[in-house]
Write an enzyme that holds these catalytic residues in place. Structure first.
Site, mmCIF file in Angstrom:
data_model
loop_
_atom_site.group_PDB
_atom_site.id
_atom_site.type_symbol
_atom_site.label_atom_id
_atom_site.label_comp_id
_atom_site.label_asym_id
_atom_site.label_seq_id
_atom_site.Cartn_x
_atom_site.Cartn_y
_atom_site.Cartn_z
ATOM 1 N N ASP A 13 0.877 -1.179 0.000
ATOM 2 C CA ASP A 13 0.000 0.000 0.000
ATOM 3 C C ASP A 13 0.909 1.222 0.000
ATOM 4 O O ASP A 13 1.601 1.485 0.976
ATOM 5 C CB ASP A 13 -0.869 -0.037 1.264
ATOM 6 C CG ASP A 13 -1.737 1.205 1.404
ATOM 7 O OD1 ASP A 13 -1.584 2.156 0.606
ATOM 8 O OD2 ASP A 13 -2.575 1.219 2.335
ATOM 9 N N TYR A 240 2.851 -0.218 15.388
ATOM 10 C CA TYR A 240 1.784 -0.513 14.433
ATOM 11 C C TYR A 240 1.798 0.516 13.320
ATOM 12 O O TYR A 240 1.768 1.713 13.561
ATOM 13 C CB TYR A 240 0.430 -0.463 15.128
ATOM 14 C CG TYR A 240 0.101 -1.701 15.910
ATOM 15 C CD1 TYR A 240 -0.318 -2.843 15.264
ATOM 16 C CD2 TYR A 240 0.185 -1.707 17.278
ATOM 17 C CE1 TYR A 240 -0.648 -3.978 15.979
ATOM 18 C CE2 TYR A 240 -0.141 -2.833 18.010
ATOM 19 C CZ TYR A 240 -0.558 -3.965 17.356
ATOM 20 O OH TYR A 240 -0.880 -5.074 18.069
ATOM 21 N N LYS A 243 -2.486 -2.686 9.028
ATOM 22 C CA LYS A 243 -2.743 -4.105 9.181
ATOM 23 C C LYS A 243 -1.950 -4.877 8.147
ATOM 24 O O LYS A 243 -1.414 -4.330 7.204
ATOM 25 C CB LYS A 243 -4.243 -4.390 9.047
ATOM 26 C CG LYS A 243 -4.916 -4.618 10.389
ATOM 27 C CD LYS A 243 -4.241 -5.698 11.225
ATOM 28 C CE LYS A 243 -4.935 -5.842 12.567
ATOM 29 N NZ LYS A 243 -4.157 -6.608 13.538
HETATM 30 P P1 13P Z 1 -4.648 -0.279 5.213
HETATM 31 O O1 13P Z 1 -3.622 -1.040 6.006
HETATM 32 O O2 13P Z 1 -5.227 -1.073 4.116
HETATM 33 O O3 13P Z 1 -4.082 1.022 4.738
HETATM 34 O O4 13P Z 1 -5.882 0.014 6.179
HETATM 35 C C1 13P Z 1 -5.774 0.956 7.150
HETATM 36 C C2 13P Z 1 -6.903 0.886 8.104
HETATM 37 O O5 13P Z 1 -6.698 0.708 9.259
HETATM 38 C C3 13P Z 1 -8.276 1.015 7.595
HETATM 39 O O6 13P Z 1 -9.091 1.665 8.520
HETATM 40 MG MG MG Z 2 -4.027 2.032 3.236
HETATM 41 MG MG MG Z 3 -4.273 -1.997 2.544
#
Ligand code: 13P
Ligand code: MG
Ligand code: MG
Length: 398
Positions: A13, A240, A243
């Protein structure tokens, strides 16, 4: 004559439009142009670029083996190019998954999700093990690291989903290499064998946040059937940062499960960790490739694209998008219903992840700040030692 062939999936990302939705067309075009360049200059044999939510995936075939510096550096530099575009246009989260400054070798652990398999490639009719090579790539967005634990276990170990396990060769079973993602000292792996270790495997895989499938190996041939990018970003980066949004390569047919045996478990839309702020428990919704995140919540998404590989390592002249079919509309409705049900209780109990798994460290800070303010109802009695300040020493990675 068998050649050693490698399949690599590298996903990151590096920026998205209007929030964490999808990469821009310019970013996708630049990534595809870079991938075509890598084919022209001989680094890669073939490539395919798609996105799932806000994550761009580069799928590549080559003969350089796993963890190859040149292949990984190509992917890193391509993600940097896409980051530059994201920055130029002011997109959200530009460069989000590029956590290291400039990794010198392979980029595993530097932020992008990486899954790779090397295998003997000799797709001729007389090859008794693998007369044709077919595989699928799963990519998940807004998902915790163990999103594939349940569906992959069912596809490779449970005849209720994979009746192929009743056949002679595939019925010899599969070895599950499982990684303890909480062990920050290194890749900590246990190998358990289905079917005899069936229950032991479930003891570990039930915990999607700590234990993940690293790879699955055919016991008939010793060939790797599947590889998953099961490492935790927050264990790598020290805090963190998003995700884990895992990717996986799964070889299918013949000595491996068939595509439908592998994807039918996704009909459950099973609950996993992820979703908004990476902090909720929500159903995993199967979607076509290149699907943005625009639903009423932020449902965890998974895509699944399939290819065949010719003798030279070229992908079939087109791909198959497994979840791009009205058959899956039913599951998408189910996922929405399960999502609505879970979210109807907002932040309460299992609707949000437990303290230790909350992706945003700000949540933990909010809790810690309040815990610090707790005091005994009737004041503190002399002779009783001061209670330890709560909030510290929660045993979490960051
Ligand atoms: P991403 O890791 O896909 O950027 O998602 C972030 C997130 O916490 C969505 O609320
Ligand atoms: Mg993202
Ligand atoms: Mg993502």
């Amino acid at each position: 004559m068998a050649t050693k062939m490698t399949l690599s999936v590298l996903k990151a990302d590096v920026g998205s439009i209007g929030g964490h939705t999808k990469p821009s067309q310019r970013m996708m075009d630049a990534t595809r142009a870079a991938a075509a360049g890598a084919v022209r200059n001989g680094l890669l044999i073939d490539t395919f670029v798609d996105h799932t939510g806000d994550d761009i995936a580069i799928i590549a075939s080559h003969t350089r083996g796993t963890n190859d510096t040149d292949v990984h550096q190509f992917a890193w530099n391509t993600f940097l190019q896409a980051t530059d575009i994201a920055r130029e246009y002011g997109l959200y989260g530009a460069g989000q998954d590029l956590l290291a400054d400039a990794p010198s070798g392979n980029i595993r652990g530097a932020g992008p999700a990486v899954a790779e398999i090397e295998f003997d490639h000799d797709p001729v009719k007389t090859n008794p093990v693998r007369p044709a090579e077919s595989f699928m790539v799963l990519a998940a967005d807004k998902c915790g690291p163990g999103a594939y634990n349940l569906p992959m276990f069912l596809g490779f170990a449970d005849p209720m989903y994979c009746a192929g396990l009743m056949l002679p060769r595939i019925g010899e079973g599969f070895t599950f290499n499982i990684i303890d993602m909480d062990n920050t000292d290194g890749d900590s792996i246990i190998s358990l064998h289905a079917p005899e270790d069936y229950y032991k495997i479930t003891v570990l895989l039930r915990d999607n946040e700590r234990f993940g499938i690293d790879s699955i190996v055919s016991r008939h041939t010793g060939q790797v059937a599947a590889a998953v990018s099961a490492t935790r970003l927050h264990n790598i980066a020290g805090s963190y940062t998003g995700k884990d949004d895992p990717v996986a390569i799964v070889r299918n047919q013949g000595i491996f499960p068939a595509p439908e045996e592998l994807i039918s478990p996704y009909a459950k839309a099973h609950y996993i960790g992820g979703d908004a702020r990476g902090s909720h428990t929500m159903p995993l919704m199967p979607v076509p490739i290149n699907t943005p995140v625009v639903g009423m919540y932020c449902l965890p998404l998974v895509s699944c694209v399939g290819f065949s590989l010719n003798a030279g390592g070229k992908f079939s002249d087109s791909h198959i998008d497994f979840f791009d079919n009205s058959a899956w509309d039913h599951v998408r409705i189910l996922a929405q219903q399960k999502g609505i049900e879970m979210r109807s209780q907002g932040w309460s109990g299992p609707a949000m992840l437990p303290y230790g798994e909350l992706e945003y460290s700000g949540f933990r800070q909010s809790i810690g700040d309040l815990v610090e303010r707790f005091a005994f109802r009737n004041g503190h009695q002399s002779g009783v030692p001061e209670p330890q300040k709560a909030g510290a020493g929660d045993g979490n990675a960051d």
